[in-house]
Design an enzyme around this catalytic site. Structure first.
Site, PDB file in Angstrom:
ATOM      1  N   HIS A 100       0.850  -1.014  -0.053  1.00  9.71           N
ATOM      2  CA  HIS A 100       0.028  -0.044  -0.101  1.00  9.71           C
ATOM      3  C   HIS A 100       0.846   1.530  -0.040  1.00  9.71           C
ATOM      4  CE1 HIS A 100       0.432  -0.249   4.567  1.00  9.71           C
ATOM      5  NE2 HIS A 100       0.518   1.035   4.301  1.00  9.71           N
ATOM      6  N   ASP A 134      -0.050  -7.566   1.193  1.00  8.11           N
ATOM      7  CA  ASP A 134       0.451  -6.109   1.445  1.00  8.11           C
ATOM      8  C   ASP A 134       1.932  -5.855   1.548  1.00  8.11           C
ATOM      9  OD1 ASP A 134       0.044  -3.528   1.770  1.00  8.11           O
ATOM     10  OD2 ASP A 134      -0.186  -3.302   3.786  1.00  8.11           O
ATOM     11  N   SER A 215       4.610   2.540   7.624  1.00  8.11           N
ATOM     12  CA  SER A 215       4.396   1.385   7.115  1.00  8.11           C
ATOM     13  C   SER A 215       5.497   1.009   6.329  1.00  8.11           C
ATOM     14  CB  SER A 215       3.027   1.603   6.142  1.00  8.11           C
ATOM     15  OG  SER A 215       1.860   1.624   6.898  1.00  8.11           O
TER      16      SER A 215
END
Length: 363
Positions: A100, A134, A215
């Protein structure tokens, strides 16, 4: 952008990716689909002995070991602009991050990398993406920058209460370190949205703060070895955002196996025998009398395990000849097989060891 839901102690929490947008740097909230960013963090790395559960990390030492391998990932594309984090995997220039983080540049766009201890605005390209887990790998030209690969730890060896450190670039603040503990293991967290399903498989729950921009960055043990990839945090609906101490990372054993396949082939396969399992740790084994392994909690009808007669309550101890002491080890061993293969699975039922030939499925 991805989000999911997690119900804990009768409180409904929004689980969101740790994304920092180019315009809006805040936790995604229920109903806020208009964010135009993408990014995040994961963490781990270093060398030396890990501190036992309950013993604080020397965070200064961890930072010194991790920062040379830590990067900020900057993305611009048709899907928006944003930033996240990543860790250097090898001297060929491969960098591990979240899918992402880079999805905005998946079709058209640009990716650049800023090294926490080195050059900035280094161009990067996508090596491979796996939206379902992801995870993604990007690559910088290896002759353009000094590369310090992060040391890999064993996520299968983690225990609840063990201290960990998260590194990344929350809100664009590069070279940020937070510390905490492993709060829980074996969390299966849905972070997909709409037609883009994504699951954090067997994820690590930690109270080390993971905020927008973290992230893709490393979650490490006290020796600076990467044990996880920071991916998501939970937020109480209606709050203003920020970490509430419920954060999740993808185990490094699994993440590295996906990354290796992305580097080799540019895509990831998803072999499965159709079970949902949790790790029988040494502590659980002592308390329950179960053997170490992967305790089957659910069996998917019509898939390999169900057809082979494996049932909830069985403990998988070996897959394809590889010993299994944890779900991480089971998943990594399974990734050595292709959909369509048949694998021998050893398991224990009611104290009795047995085995079965199980068909591997996948996508």
């Amino acid at each position: 952008m991805t989000r999911g839901r997690l119900v804990v102690a009768a409180v409904v929490l929004i689980v969101v990716s740790a994304v920092l947008g180019g315009v809006v740097g805040a936790w995604l909230r229920s109903g806020s689909d208009a964010s135009n960013g993408s990014g995040g963090s994961r963490g781990s790395g270093g060398s030396g002995g890990a501190a036992p559960a309950g013993t604080p990390c020397d965070v200064t030492e961890v930072a010194a070991r991790v920062f040379p391998s830590l990067v900020t990932v900057n993305v611009r594309g048709g899907g928006g602009a944003g930033s996240g984090s990543g860790s250097v995997l090898d001297r060929e220039g491969d960098v591990l991050t979240n899918d992402h983080v880079i999805e905005a540049a998946a079709v058209t766009g640009t990716i650049t990398v800023d090294f926490a201890r080195g050059q900035a605005q280094v161009p990067a390209r996508i090596v491979g993406r796996d939206p379902a887990t992801d995870l993604a790998v990007i690559r910088v030209p290896p002759d353009s920058v000094r590369l310090t690969p992060i040391a890999a730890g064993e996520s299968a060896a983690l225990v609840v209460g063990q201290p960990v450190v998260a590194a990344g670039s929350p809100l664009g603040l590069t070279g940020t370190i937070t510390s905490g503990t492993v709060s829980a293991l074996n969390r299966y967290i849905n972070v997909g949205q709409g037609d883009a399903p994504a699951t954090l498989v067997n994820s690590i729950q930690t109270d080390a703060a993971i905020n927008p921009g973290n992230s893709g960055g490393p979650l490490t043990d006290c020796a600076g070895r990467q044990v996880g990839v920071n991916s998501a945090g939970a937020q109480v609906p209606g709050s203003e955002g920020g970490s509430i101490g419920l954060n999740f990372a993808i185990p490094m054993d699994f993440a590295r196996s996906v990354a290796d396949e992305l580097i080799r082939t540019g895509r990831a396969t998803h072999p499965s025998i159709g079970v949902l399992a949790v790790t029988v740790t040494a502590e659980i084994a002592d308390a329950t009398g179960l053997v170490r392994g992967a305790l089957v909690e659910q069996v998917v009808p019509s898939l390999g395990a169900a057809r082979a007669g494996i049932r909830p309550g069985d403990v998988i101890t070996k897959l394809g000849g590889t010993p299994v002491n944890s779900v991480d080890q089971m998943l990594v061993a399974l990734r050595e097989h292709e959909p369509g293969d048949t694998v021998e699975v050893a398991y224990v039922r009611n104290g009795n060891p047995t085995s079965a030939s199980v068909a591997v499925s996948g996508s």
